[in-house]
Structure formats: C-alpha cells, structure tokens
Write an enzyme that holds these catalytic residues in place. Structure first.
Site, short mmCIF file in Angstrom:
data_model
loop_
_atom_site.label_atom_id
_atom_site.label_comp_id
_atom_site.label_asym_id
_atom_site.label_seq_id
_atom_site.Cartn_x
_atom_site.Cartn_y
_atom_site.Cartn_z
N GLU A 65 0.83 -1.19 0.00
CA GLU A 65 0.00 0.00 0.00
C GLU A 65 0.87 1.25 0.00
O GLU A 65 2.00 1.24 0.48
CB GLU A 65 -0.94 0.00 1.20
CG GLU A 65 -2.00 -1.07 1.06
CD GLU A 65 -3.03 -1.06 2.18
OE1 GLU A 65 -4.23 -1.11 1.87
OE2 GLU A 65 -2.64 -1.01 3.35
N CYS B 40 3.61 8.64 0.55
CA CYS B 40 4.28 7.70 1.45
C CYS B 40 4.34 6.34 0.76
O CYS B 40 3.30 5.78 0.44
CB CYS B 40 3.47 7.64 2.75
SG CYS B 40 4.11 6.47 3.93
N CYS C 249 7.50 -6.83 6.67
CA CYS C 249 8.64 -6.23 7.37
C CYS C 249 9.20 -7.26 8.33
O CYS C 249 8.46 -8.03 8.93
CB CYS C 249 8.20 -4.98 8.13
SG CYS C 249 9.58 -4.11 8.91
N CYS D 138 8.09 -4.57 15.17
CA CYS D 138 7.78 -3.60 16.22
C CYS D 138 6.37 -3.91 16.75
O CYS D 138 5.45 -4.14 15.98
CB CYS D 138 7.83 -2.17 15.68
SG CYS D 138 9.46 -1.71 15.07
N CYS E 69 3.18 -1.87 15.58
CA CYS E 69 3.01 -1.65 14.15
C CYS E 69 2.45 -2.91 13.50
O CYS E 69 2.99 -3.99 13.69
CB CYS E 69 4.36 -1.30 13.53
SG CYS E 69 4.33 -1.29 11.74
N CYS F 181 -0.37 6.13 10.04
CA CYS F 181 0.78 5.32 10.47
C CYS F 181 0.34 4.03 11.12
O CYS F 181 -0.47 4.05 12.05
CB CYS F 181 1.61 6.05 11.52
SG CYS F 181 1.99 7.73 11.18
N1 SAH Z 1 10.56 0.74 8.96
C1 SAH Z 1 10.74 2.15 8.85
C2 SAH Z 1 9.69 2.80 7.98
C3 SAH Z 1 8.29 2.81 8.56
S1 SAH Z 1 7.90 4.45 8.90
C4 SAH Z 1 10.78 2.76 10.23
O1 SAH Z 1 10.61 2.03 11.19
O2 SAH Z 1 11.06 3.94 10.36
C5 SAH Z 1 6.40 4.34 9.74
C6 SAH Z 1 6.41 5.13 11.02
O3 SAH Z 1 5.16 4.96 11.69
C7 SAH Z 1 7.47 4.62 11.93
O4 SAH Z 1 8.04 5.65 12.68
C8 SAH Z 1 6.67 3.68 12.79
O5 SAH Z 1 7.31 3.38 13.96
C9 SAH Z 1 5.38 4.46 12.98
N2 SAH Z 1 4.26 3.62 13.40
C10 SAH Z 1 4.14 2.29 13.29
N3 SAH Z 1 2.97 1.86 13.82
C11 SAH Z 1 2.34 2.96 14.27
C12 SAH Z 1 1.08 3.16 14.90
N4 SAH Z 1 0.27 2.15 15.16
N5 SAH Z 1 0.73 4.44 15.22
C13 SAH Z 1 1.55 5.47 14.92
N6 SAH Z 1 2.75 5.33 14.33
C14 SAH Z 1 3.15 4.09 14.00
#
Ligand code: SAH
Length: 366
Positions: free
Chosen positions: A105, A119, A126, A130, A133, A350
């Site tokens: 996406e 984006c 991935c 995390c 996420c 996000c």
């Molecule tokens: N893998 C890379 C690129 C992803 S960026 C990274 O980790 O930076 C996506 C951003 O959104 C990251 O900062 C991630 O930590 C954040 N993110 C992930 N899940 C989220 C959520 N449920 N709510 C808000 N931000 C989130």
C-alpha cells in the site's frame, strides 16, 4: 561513491524489458529495431511526462506503439487494485498489486496549501516486528525492486497531474524497512531525483529507518541531501527493547552515536519519530530522559499520536498528555512537532496500512 552504479534510464529500462520477457535492453532494442534515443523517449514519456501507456507516446510511430503494446511492454510494474479516498478528501490510499501477486500500500496526503506527500513502501511485509506496528506483526514477504518502489510515486504523480497538482514530497514510511532493502531504495531515490525523468529534489525525500546502525553510516557516505528519520519511540534501552526487537541488535547508545556521526559528516538534521503509547513511553520522566539525549544536537522530534491496529495491546496517549510531553521537550530546548494524523477513516494513517488480501502481511505508514 554512491550506492547507485546504474543510471536511472538503465534501471527503468531493464525493468520494462524484463517484464516484457526480454533479457536485456540490447535484445529488446534489436527485436523492435529501436535506436537508443527511442529508449530515452519511452523513459521520458513514462517518468517525466507521466504518460500512462505505450499507446499514449505520440512521439513514437503508430505501428511501433502497437507492436510494443502487443509484446506486453507496459510502463508500470504496480497495478492499483483498490483506491480509497478519505472523507475529507485529503488522503488517498492505494493498494498495489505487484507482478507476482504480492501487494503493498501507498498513501497520498494533500495538505492544505500546495504541499503533497506520498508515502511509499519499500518491502512487502517487514522483518522487524515492532510491537505497535501492524506490518511487523506478520513478518516479511519480499523486497520490492527499485522500479516497484518508484512506480508507487509515479502512480500518484499521474493522479495529481490530472488535477493540476504535483508531488512535492516523498517519504519512505510505508510498509517495510528501507535500509533492509538498501540498494533498491537508493536506486528508487535516483529514479525519483533524475532531472531528465521524475525530477524530485533530494531535499524533498525522506527515508525513515528502524535504526540500522551500519546502514546509517553507509547512508552518511552517500552525501545525498535526502532527509533521514529514525523511529526512536523510547528514551531507554529497557523500554525500546520491549517494543522494538531491533534494539537488542543495535542498542540506543550505538544508535545515537551513529546519528551523531551522520550529523558530523553531512551537517544535516536528523528527525526522530516517537509514537505516543499510553503508560509505555509517555511519562514526564520519559520526556525528560528523551530531552537529555536530544538536547544540543541537530535533532528534531516528531511526536506521533498512536493509531489503533488490530490485536495490539496498546492505547494512544491523550492529546492533552501529548502536548504536555511536547512542552517538556520544548522547554528543554528540543525542537518538537506533534504530527497530525491523516486518513484514519480509511486506515491509511501510520501503522494502519495492510494489504487485506494478503492477511499475513500488514503495512505501516505514516
Ligand atoms: N521501517 C521504517 C519505515 C516505517 S515508517 C521505520 O521504522 O522507520 C512508519 C512510522 O510509523 C514509523 O516511525 C513507525 O514506527 C510508525 N508507526 C508504526 N505503527 C504505528 C502506529 N500504530 N501508530 C503510529 N505510528 C506508528
């Protein structure tokens, strides 16, 4: 010397010809009796003029266009299968099918004023898991190619052009870890930037990483004006390791040292992403601890309100508390921004993206 050894025309052309079943541009050119400038014309048509199909390239003779189309020459390596727009019309999410049926996406955000941000995803799935996420929860599927990454931006550029607008910013904050697919991401940056093609300035591109220390060092050597963002999300090893497994490989001290080396080498600011999780990383003490490691450096903190994801054991920090947290950083002299969430109603914010037809793979985007 940068990571990119092939020029953008070659990167793009080899993808087009291989999708049409040819082993390289030479055999492709031979089959169709094409002079080299014809390949440049195709590249320019697709990447600069944003023409959608071979048939639309009116600088080519009609018979040649027909012959190329017949042989399956197509401009895009990604096929939009579902496109949703948020109620306020500012956020558009595209689900893209890749040639092997995998899906990713990408999201277009049209901010007030002329700013537009796309984006994009760099991997299907991935590998970093995390806890907050949704992408990471289901694991890794595969790396995208440079052109598959680039084509997500090209799709939205066409969509915008139809409305008299253009992309002003691209962020590698979709699905996947860009530095885990380093070479393809650098080639995608070259495609985005190429002045004879897509033509987006390096300063308008941001790469976000979970914190791969060796790749941060490598990226510093590229000497690109591309912005670097670090997903930090915690002020201490204990908290960070509990929500980000990568912290067990690259601990906070090592990560912060790499960020400082990056600033020394490039003189460029580093952005830190910090998702606000109630009772996990959002206390006033956490803010003070974070301020201590941020203060006095060329750093900027972005606080991200948590977006709900299926099955996750987290709750978002209240807006009031987010602003209090920001206040502590601010008073300590740390530049801080509270991010506005866009596209929650279409699950495009996000951490909310996921290719639903591929339930094992979930997508995170901001
Ligand atoms: N893998 C890379 C690129 C992803 S960026 C990274 O980790 O930076 C996506 C951003 O959104 C990251 O900062 C991630 O930590 C954040 N993110 C992930 N899940 C989220 C959520 N449920 N709510 C808000 N931000 C989130």
């Amino acid at each position: 010397m940068g990571a990119v050894n092939r020029d953008p025309l070659e990167i793009w052309t080899s993808s087009v010809v291989s999708r049409a079943g040819f082993s390289g541009s030479e055999s492709f050119a031979r089959e169709f009796g094409l002079k080299p400038y014809r390949l440049r014309q195709l590249y320019r048509a697709a990447c600069k003029e944003l023409i959608e199909t071979v048939d639309g390239v009116t600088t080519l003779p009609k018979e040649l266009r027909a012959k190329l189309a017949e042989h399956g020459v197509t401009f895009s390596s990604v096929e939009p299968s579902v496109v949703q727009r948020s109620r306020d019309g500012q956020t558009t999410k595209g689900l893209f099918r890749l040639t092997d049926g995998k899906e990713v996406e990408a999201v277009l955000m049209e901010h007030t004023g002329d700013r537009t941000t796309v984006c994009i995803s760099s991997q299907a799935g991935c590998a970093f898991a995390c806890a907050f996420c949704s992408t990471g929860q289901a694991g890794f599927s595969r790396n995208l190619t440079a052109v598959e990454i680039f084509d997500q931006a090209r799709y939205f550029a066409r969509d915008l052009a139809a409305r008299g607008k253009r992309i002003t910013n691209v962020v590698f904050m979709g699905m996947g870890e860009p530095f885990h697919n380093y070479d393809a991401v650098m080639e995608a940056v070259a495609l985005l930037n190429d002045p004879s093609g897509f033509g987006l300035g390096h300063r308008h591109i941001t790469i976000s990483t979970v914190g791969l220390v060796d790749k941060i060092d490598r990226f510093a050597e590229e000497r690109l004006q591309v912005n670097l963002a670090i997903s930090l999300h915690a002020p201490s090893d204990a908290v960070r390791s509990s929500i980000m497994p990568v912290n067990r490989k690259f601990a906070l001290g090592e990560l912060m040292d790499a960020c400082e080396r990056y600033v020394q080498k490039t003189k460029r600011k580093v952005f830190f992403e910090y998702v606000m999780l109630a009772g996990v990383n959002d206390s006033p003490d956490a803010a003070r601890e974070l301020a201590t490691s941020m203060r006095g450096h060329l750093y900027h903190v972005n606080l991200i309100p948590y977006n709900t994801t299926p099955d996750a054991p987290f709750a978002g920090t209240s807006d009031t508390k987010i602003w209090e947290f920001a206040g502590i950083l601010n008073e300590a002299g740390v530049p801080v921004t509270v991010r506005r969430n866009m596209g929650r109603d279409i699950a495009a914010a996000c951490g909310q993206l996921r290719a639903q037809t591929q339930p094992k793979v979930r997508v995170s985007v901001r």
